[in-house]
Write a protein that holds these residues in place. Structure first.
Motif, PDB file in Angstrom:
ATOM      1  N   ILE A 131      46.133  51.083  79.819  1.00 35.60           N
ATOM      2  CA  ILE A 131      46.319  51.876  81.043  1.00 35.60           C
ATOM      3  C   ILE A 131      45.082  51.715  81.923  1.00 35.60           C
ATOM      4  N   TRP A 132      45.309  51.506  83.210  1.00 39.22           N
ATOM      5  CA  TRP A 132      44.250  51.408  84.212  1.00 39.22           C
ATOM      6  C   TRP A 132      44.054  52.777  84.848  1.00 39.22           C
ATOM      7  N   LEU A 133      42.813  53.278  84.823  1.00 33.48           N
ATOM      8  CA  LEU A 133      42.474  54.538  85.472  1.00 33.48           C
ATOM      9  C   LEU A 133      41.478  54.249  86.591  1.00 33.48           C
ATOM     10  N   PRO A 134      41.915  54.245  87.857  1.00 33.79           N
ATOM     11  CA  PRO A 134      40.969  54.040  88.955  1.00 33.79           C
ATOM     12  C   PRO A 134      40.020  55.227  89.067  1.00 33.79           C
ATOM     13  N   ALA A 135      38.923  55.035  89.777  1.00 35.60           N
ATOM     14  CA  ALA A 135      37.933  56.098  89.923  1.00 35.60           C
ATOM     15  C   ALA A 135      38.514  57.346  90.573  1.00 35.60           C
ATOM     16  N   SER A 136      39.507  57.161  91.435  1.00 40.40           N
ATOM     17  CA  SER A 136      40.099  58.297  92.145  1.00 40.40           C
ATOM     18  C   SER A 136      40.984  59.165  91.261  1.00 40.40           C
ATOM     19  N   GLU A 137      41.297  58.691  90.056  1.00 39.86           N
ATOM     20  CA  GLU A 137      42.171  59.437  89.152  1.00 39.86           C
ATOM     21  C   GLU A 137      41.491  60.730  88.710  1.00 39.86           C
ATOM     22  N   ALA A 138      42.233  61.841  88.763  1.00 40.40           N
ATOM     23  CA  ALA A 138      41.722  63.103  88.237  1.00 40.40           C
ATOM     24  C   ALA A 138      41.817  63.077  86.704  1.00 40.40           C
ATOM     25  N   THR A 139      41.577  64.187  86.071  1.00 40.40           N
ATOM     26  CA  THR A 139      41.534  64.253  84.611  1.00 40.40           C
ATOM     27  C   THR A 139      42.840  63.775  83.986  1.00 40.40           C
ATOM     28  N   VAL A 140      42.726  62.911  82.992  1.00 45.59           N
ATOM     29  CA  VAL A 140      43.857  62.424  82.212  1.00 45.59           C
ATOM     30  C   VAL A 140      43.612  62.779  80.750  1.00 45.59           C
ATOM     31  N   SER A 141      44.636  63.329  80.103  1.00 44.75           N
ATOM     32  CA  SER A 141      44.535  63.713  78.696  1.00 44.75           C
ATOM     33  C   SER A 141      45.226  62.665  77.829  1.00 44.75           C
ATOM     34  N   ILE A 142      44.552  62.228  76.763  1.00 42.68           N
ATOM     35  CA  ILE A 142      45.082  61.228  75.840  1.00 42.68           C
ATOM     36  C   ILE A 142      45.371  61.894  74.501  1.00 42.68           C
ATOM     37  N   SER A 143      46.557  61.671  73.966  1.00 41.47           N
ATOM     38  CA  SER A 143      46.937  62.228  72.669  1.00 41.47           C
ATOM     39  C   SER A 143      47.847  61.242  71.953  1.00 41.47           C
ATOM     40  N   ALA A 144      48.121  61.500  70.673  1.00 42.75           N
ATOM     41  CA  ALA A 144      49.076  60.678  69.931  1.00 42.75           C
ATOM     42  C   ALA A 144      50.492  61.109  70.296  1.00 42.75           C
ATOM     43  N   VAL A 145      51.420  60.160  70.260  1.00 42.25           N
ATOM     44  CA  VAL A 145      52.819  60.452  70.596  1.00 42.25           C
ATOM     45  C   VAL A 145      53.464  61.239  69.459  1.00 42.25           C
ATOM     46  N   ASN A 146      54.151  62.328  69.816  1.00 42.13           N
ATOM     47  CA  ASN A 146      54.937  63.127  68.870  1.00 42.13           C
ATOM     48  C   ASN A 146      54.138  63.593  67.664  1.00 42.13           C
ATOM     49  N   GLY A 147      52.861  63.923  67.901  1.00 46.22           N
ATOM     50  CA  GLY A 147      52.047  64.460  66.814  1.00 46.22           C
ATOM     51  C   GLY A 147      51.724  63.473  65.721  1.00 46.22           C
ATOM     52  N   GLY A 148      51.858  62.188  65.991  1.00 46.57           N
ATOM     53  CA  GLY A 148      51.562  61.165  64.994  1.00 46.57           C
ATOM     54  C   GLY A 148      50.084  60.815  64.963  1.00 46.57           C
ATOM     55  N   LYS A 149      49.789  59.524  64.781  1.00 44.87           N
ATOM     56  CA  LYS A 149      48.421  59.026  64.773  1.00 44.87           C
ATOM     57  C   LYS A 149      48.283  57.900  65.788  1.00 44.87           C
ATOM     58  N   ALA A 150      47.093  57.775  66.341  1.00 46.58           N
ATOM     59  CA  ALA A 150      46.833  56.694  67.288  1.00 46.58           C
ATOM     60  C   ALA A 150      45.353  56.384  67.310  1.00 46.58           C
ATOM     61  N   GLU A 151      45.050  55.140  67.660  1.00 46.70           N
ATOM     62  CA  GLU A 151      43.665  54.745  67.924  1.00 46.70           C
ATOM     63  C   GLU A 151      43.614  54.095  69.298  1.00 46.70           C
ATOM     64  N   VAL A 152      42.667  54.524  70.117  1.00 45.47           N
ATOM     65  CA  VAL A 152      42.490  53.920  71.436  1.00 45.47           C
ATOM     66  C   VAL A 152      41.006  53.635  71.655  1.00 45.47           C
ATOM     67  N   PHE A 153      40.743  52.655  72.503  1.00 45.50           N
ATOM     68  CA  PHE A 153      39.408  52.372  72.989  1.00 45.50           C
ATOM     69  C   PHE A 153      39.370  52.714  74.470  1.00 45.50           C
ATOM     70  N   VAL A 154      38.305  53.396  74.893  1.00 46.03           N
ATOM     71  CA  VAL A 154      38.142  53.765  76.297  1.00 46.03           C
ATOM     72  C   VAL A 154      36.916  53.031  76.834  1.00 46.03           C
ATOM     73  N   ALA A 155      37.152  52.123  77.775  1.00 48.20           N
ATOM     74  CA  ALA A 155      36.077  51.320  78.366  1.00 48.20           C
ATOM     75  C   ALA A 155      35.827  51.800  79.783  1.00 48.20           C
TER      76      ALA A 155
END
Length: 409
Positions: free
Chosen positions: A383-407
């Motif tokens: 997902i691309w988040l431009p500088a103008s983007e306000a707060t975005v919340s990241i979570s796992a889908v349907n209460g499962g597990k996930a791993e993400v990298f935020v650059a």
């Protein structure tokens, strides 16, 4: 926020399995070496069918923010990748910023096309880089301290190496000069002499491997050197591999390489982030263009005990709700990267004054903006988040597990 489509690179050293299997697919019929997430003009990602570099150029303040635009102009400062190596990459190093600017201008002046096979400098930027392992990952990274190289030479008991023992003085004031002398001597000896030296080293290495426990570091190094010589017989990179740190990263561990540090990734899957550049000076272990004199010009010869980067636990930050977050601090400004593990109702809020890319590497993750818009990403999706983007919340889908990298910058 928008889905970001990566660009694919099918280099010969890539793996037919690692990236496809990460994506839940069958193995490919050709190597898949890298997925690029960024705006390098050689192969930019896209959002909504548009090149990301064009999107940034159309409104740099919206995409990059005032702070980043002021510092870097219309250039996204970092390039994010997934890298999958089944075969060793070339023995290589990357230039400093000043070296890249000079080399890029020089090759432009000489009329060398950016697409030419003998082009060294594809852009005017440096390329410090960090690799974070997703699977066990083997890398040769930076010159090993000479005291350890002397230990390796002693174990080999190879008479052909005796001539070079005088260059293994590891006193702090002499070590860099001696590394320079040894490496430059090896790369300039006649081809026939080099092949004789390598043949003798390989014969001694095979004997050493037979005598030592498999886990002994010298056995690991020489097993790799022997394998490299099978793939690239008599290549200068085989000798170079004798002088480098051989690092075996476990998932989540990382290594950092600054400008001028000699290295070659050997095998494994990882997330790589670097300054936004594609400048590579190669010295061997490759069928691609090799320019040893140019490589020698950019190399630094400072030995490093270990190129690993210590992970910093950031899970206690105010914007983190239950998630496990690790950061990998590096001594440059172009990028910061965090690894985030999510489970159940865990979440992390992202709100930066510059652009960011969120890359999924495990499970399924969901991004939700302040208006309730959601995007879901599976492994290798971003997902691309431009500088103008306000707060975005990241979570796992349907209460499962996930791993993400935020650059981000």
């Amino acid at each position: 926020m928008q889905l970001l489509d990566s660009a694919t690179r099918n280099y010969s050293w890539g793996s037919k399995a690692l990236i496809p299997h990460l994506q839940g697919k069958d193995s490919s019929d050709k190597p898949v070496a890298e997925l690029w997430y960024g705006a390098h003009p050689a192969d930019p990602s896209s959002v909504d069918g548009q090149r990301l570099d064009a999107v940034i150029a159309a409104d740099p303040q919206d995409s990059l923010g005032r702070r980043v635009e002021k510092r870097y102009g219309e250039r996204l400062p970092f390039l994010l990748k997934i890298l999958a190596a089944a075969e060793p990459l070339s023995l290589q190093a990357h230039p400093s910023k000043a070296q890249a600017e000079e080399g890029f201008e020089r090759e432009n002046r000489l009329g060398i096309s950016l697409q030419a096979s003998n082009r060294n400098y594809k852009d005017d930027n440096h390329k410090p880089e960090l690799i974070v392992a997703l699977t066990p990952f083997y890398a040769m990274a930076g010159f090993r301290p000479l005291v350890r190289t002397r230990e390796l030479f002693d174990g080999l008991s190879c008479s052909a190496l005796d001539h070079y023992l005088g260059m293994l003085d590891d006193r702090p004031e002499a070590e860099s000069d001696n590394l320079r002398a040894l490496f430059t001597t090896w790369i300039t000896i006649p081809s026939s002499n080099r092949k004789e030296l390598i043949a003798a080293v390989i014969a001694s290495g095979e004997d050493l491997v037979a005598r030592l426990p498999r886990e002994d570091w010298r056995s690991v190094v020489m097993s790799t050197v022997i394998r490299l010589n099978e793939q690239y017989p008599g290549d200068i990179g085989v000798l170079g591999a004798l002088l480098l740190n051989h690092v075996q990263l476990q998932p989540g561990e990382a290594a950092y390489l600054n400008a001028g540090e000699l290295h070659a990734y050997v095998s494994g899957l990882g997330v790589e982030i670097m300054a936004n550049s594609d400048n590579v000076l190669r010295g061997g272990l490759t069928p691609k263009f090799v320019d040893v004199p140019e490589l020698v010009k950019v190399l630094t010869y400072k030995a490093a005990k270990d190129p690993r980067v210590e992970q910093v636990d950031k899970s206690a930050q105010a914007n983190v709700d239950g998630a496990a977050v690790w950061s990998y601090p590096v001594p440059i400004e172009e990028f910061i990267i965090d690894r985030v593990e999510l489970k159940g109702t865990d979440s992390v809020d992202l709100d930066f004054d510059g652009p960011a890319i969120v890359l999924c590497t495990g499970g399924e993750a969901q991004a939700r903006d302040i208006n309730g818009k959601t995007l879901q990403i599976a492994p290798s999706k971003a997902i691309w988040l431009p500088a103008s983007e306000a707060t975005v919340s990241i979570s796992a889908v349907n209460g499962g597990k996930a791993e993400v990298f935020v650059a981000r910058v």
